[in-house]
Design an enzyme around this catalytic site. Sequence first.
Site, PDB file in Angstrom:
ATOM      1  N   ARG A  13       0.800  -1.593  -0.011  1.00 43.38           N
ATOM      2  CA  ARG A  13       0.566  -0.145  -0.350  1.00 43.38           C
ATOM      3  C   ARG A  13       0.780   1.385   0.194  1.00 43.38           C
ATOM      4  O   ARG A  13       0.769   1.976  -0.917  1.00 43.38           O
ATOM      5  CB  ARG A  13      -0.918   0.315   1.816  1.00 43.38           C
ATOM      6  CG  ARG A  13      -2.226   0.792   0.514  1.00 43.38           C
ATOM      7  CD  ARG A  13      -2.153   2.526   1.061  1.00 43.38           C
ATOM      8  NE  ARG A  13      -1.138   2.732   2.521  1.00 43.38           N
ATOM      9  CZ  ARG A  13      -0.185   3.352   3.484  1.00 43.38           C
ATOM     10  NH1 ARG A  13      -0.363   4.442   2.480  1.00 43.38           N
ATOM     11  NH2 ARG A  13      -0.053   3.347   4.911  1.00 43.38           N
ATOM     12  N   ASP A  14       1.421   1.320   0.804  1.00 41.27           N
ATOM     13  CA  ASP A  14       2.708   3.027   0.796  1.00 41.27           C
ATOM     14  C   ASP A  14       3.826   2.598   0.234  1.00 41.27           C
ATOM     15  O   ASP A  14       4.187   2.949  -1.031  1.00 41.27           O
ATOM     16  CB  ASP A  14       3.082   2.893   2.794  1.00 41.27           C
ATOM     17  CG  ASP A  14       3.634   3.842   2.995  1.00 41.27           C
ATOM     18  OD1 ASP A  14       3.962   4.998   2.440  1.00 41.27           O
ATOM     19  OD2 ASP A  14       3.294   4.484   3.912  1.00 41.27           O
ATOM     20  N   HIS A  17       3.114   4.154  -3.828  1.00 39.13           N
ATOM     21  CA  HIS A  17       3.078   5.553  -3.566  1.00 39.13           C
ATOM     22  C   HIS A  17       4.403   5.513  -4.612  1.00 39.13           C
ATOM     23  O   HIS A  17       4.918   6.386  -4.783  1.00 39.13           O
ATOM     24  CB  HIS A  17       3.849   6.052  -2.095  1.00 39.13           C
ATOM     25  CG  HIS A  17       2.541   6.716  -1.442  1.00 39.13           C
ATOM     26  ND1 HIS A  17       1.046   7.861  -2.474  1.00 39.13           N
ATOM     27  CD2 HIS A  17       0.940   6.428  -0.021  1.00 39.13           C
ATOM     28  CE1 HIS A  17       0.466   8.147  -0.841  1.00 39.13           C
ATOM     29  NE2 HIS A  17       0.382   7.403  -0.280  1.00 39.13           N
ATOM     30  N   SER A 167       3.964  10.546   9.161  1.00 40.39           N
ATOM     31  CA  SER A 167       3.379  11.162   7.718  1.00 40.39           C
ATOM     32  C   SER A 167       4.670  11.426   6.858  1.00 40.39           C
ATOM     33  O   SER A 167       5.254  11.317   5.950  1.00 40.39           O
ATOM     34  CB  SER A 167       2.358  11.495   7.290  1.00 40.39           C
ATOM     35  OG  SER A 167       1.464  11.024   8.186  1.00 40.39           O
ATOM     36  N   HIS A 194       3.579   3.691  13.044  1.00 39.68           N
ATOM     37  CA  HIS A 194       4.190   4.256  11.399  1.00 39.68           C
ATOM     38  C   HIS A 194       5.244   5.029  11.081  1.00 39.68           C
ATOM     39  O   HIS A 194       4.668   6.162  11.539  1.00 39.68           O
ATOM     40  CB  HIS A 194       2.439   4.455  11.014  1.00 39.68           C
ATOM     41  CG  HIS A 194       2.623   4.324   9.359  1.00 39.68           C
ATOM     42  ND1 HIS A 194       2.577   3.109   8.395  1.00 39.68           N
ATOM     43  CD2 HIS A 194       2.989   5.496   8.670  1.00 39.68           C
ATOM     44  CE1 HIS A 194       2.792   3.370   7.166  1.00 39.68           C
ATOM     45  NE2 HIS A 194       2.936   5.210   7.070  1.00 39.68           N
ATOM     46  N   HIS A 196       8.388   6.742   8.997  1.00 39.88           N
ATOM     47  CA  HIS A 196       8.868   7.162   7.893  1.00 39.88           C
ATOM     48  C   HIS A 196      10.475   7.445   7.986  1.00 39.88           C
ATOM     49  O   HIS A 196      10.655   7.949   9.183  1.00 39.88           O
ATOM     50  CB  HIS A 196       8.073   8.802   7.121  1.00 39.88           C
ATOM     51  CG  HIS A 196       7.271   7.966   6.496  1.00 39.88           C
ATOM     52  ND1 HIS A 196       7.084   7.601   5.032  1.00 39.88           N
ATOM     53  CD2 HIS A 196       5.204   7.109   6.554  1.00 39.88           C
ATOM     54  CE1 HIS A 196       5.977   7.155   4.784  1.00 39.88           C
ATOM     55  NE2 HIS A 196       5.039   7.021   5.795  1.00 39.88           N
TER      56      HIS A 196
END
Lengths: 341, 341
Positions: A13-14, A17, A167, A194, A196
């Site tokens: 999913r990510d 991107h 994010s 989550h 990054h």
Amino acid sequence: MKGYITLTDASLRDGNHAVRHQLTIGQIVRYAQAADEAGINIVEVGHGNGLGASSALLGKAASTDADMLASVREKLRHTKLGVHFIPGLGKISDIEVALEAGVDVFRLASHCTEANITRRFIEYVRHVGKTAYGVLMMSHMADAREILDQSRLMQSYGAHAIVLMDSAGFSTPELVKEKVETLIDGLSIPIGYHAHNNLGLAVANSIAAAESGATLLDACVCGFGAGAGNTQLETLVPVLERHRYQLGTDFARIARLAKCADEVLPIRTPHIPIANIITGVFGLFSGFVPHIERLASELKIDPFELCQALAQRKLVAGQEDVIVEEAHRLAAMSAQSVAVR
Amino acid sequence: MKGYITLTDASLRDGNHAVRHQLTIGQIVRYAQAADEAGINIVEVGHGNGLGASSALLGKAASTDADMLASVREKLRHTKLGVHFIPGLGKISDIEVALEAGVDVFRLASHCTEANITRRFIEYVRHVGKTAYGVLMMSHMADAREILDQSRLMQSYGAHAIVLMDSAGFSTPELVKEKVETLIDGLSIPIGYHAHNNLGLAVANSIAAAESGATLLDACVCGFGAGAGNTQLETLVPVLERHRYQLGTDFARIARLAKCADEVLPIRTPHIPIANIITGVFGLFSGFVPHIERLASELKIDPFELCQALAQRKLVAGQEDVIVEEAHRLAAMSAQSVAVR
């Protein structure tokens, strides 16, 4: 041992991107099946922006939500199937499509100060008996107090868990600790994180979340995700093992999953090669990597097992001859075991 | 504010490992000059294994120690010149060559349990009035007590500081903290830390070292170094700033240094692109990066300044139009300032 950490692998999913949502059904299915075999708890699948987000503005996905989800569903034996959902980009009808395809976990997301827009969707997912996570995106843009208030709203709608997303990759372990501890103290449902990797702190932030009480962590193989990428799964797992958390998987299985990802997925996100992670885990000199890779390939032995054997002998730089010796020993053992069979 | 951290940029020495010691004089000089302009305290230069290590076995370097060091020396105004030295690979005559070329800092290294082999060389460097660091490589292979004993030996030989190297990238912040605190308690000289990123923890380990009292940190631009690479300088500096340490440089200057490295050095070590680090530092949505890069290039504005302006407006995902507006405002301001001159 510490508690159990539930891992969500968001690569499908990510990671979408990072390839303008062009992952193919073939790529998605092959990786999801390998993740299932590796013992991943949940795989998240779909357009980078979640259900219903495929559009001219955000990028048309290579496949429909229904096709991606149904194809993966067929292959999963133990791993649960998850989706990301942002109200406005996705509608109730998109959730219905996902239910039809057999999705288990719905991650219903909003900007960190807009939890109220998730109400209808969390309630709906609860109503149909599926798992609903409330997800707060860009969580660095609100302080711990506000994050708690927003999470309480999601909890009151029926969310089974709250996931904080960093994010922008802005956070440091201290900021993560403050927020996760605040949520642990103020809520009665599990907390997830989550990360990054924009500041090179994704693994450290994920560990800080776990040490503060989070029990759900997201990661992606090779960090495959938006921008600087996510927490790299192959580094997170051995560090969680070092901290004695219980997992549904282990580093040896994740090393095999990374090899599959390398063959199957179009990953350009910057990440640490698995060979270097293996030597790091076993504390071997970096300069050994080319020798290990060459011998493993020539003698058809598992580089993971070779590193394990070298680590037991506490090799130091300059002992490159021992690598050759151990590699031949492993190759001979493997030939013998084939002969016996 | 916290204390001052002295940064050693090891790109032109540890990075040489990553290109089989083939950095050219041109590459070395251009990067060293940019590092000087950026306010780096010390640049380390030479063969990956240090002075005198160029050989058929370890790899012949593209240039001699004397040429590399003298060429860099000429360009440095404020930054000090450092070398790595492993007894056995290097001899006293190699130190003499380095002295002739104007080296300021000698980093005299041994395996973490073999400090005694550095005695003659630490004493010699002290005798000629230069700075001598004692360096313990593969420092994960000895416990804190043994590391302290070995460091005490180096201190007794006259070392000005002790640097722990996590050569295999094995450590976690907890292990770093334990060792650095033990050294701080047991020694009277400054402590340094040199991390590798095999587990994705190089930045976190470096910060843990600083928080435990280390005042010397090593880093490399784009992580350019052996194996998984070193602590990435462009991520370390903003995280040190976030923790309020004093530095001879700042993130804006390091962002320009990264741009120079991208043009000058043959870096293949996995690393986080500077554009993603900038958005991370300013807490901007990762999805903005392509827009920022396109507009900065089209309108000839500084992406760093654009991110700064966007961060002040607390932009969230979906406000891509504001990026265009701010970019044009910056371009107009810059045109105006040119017209006034």
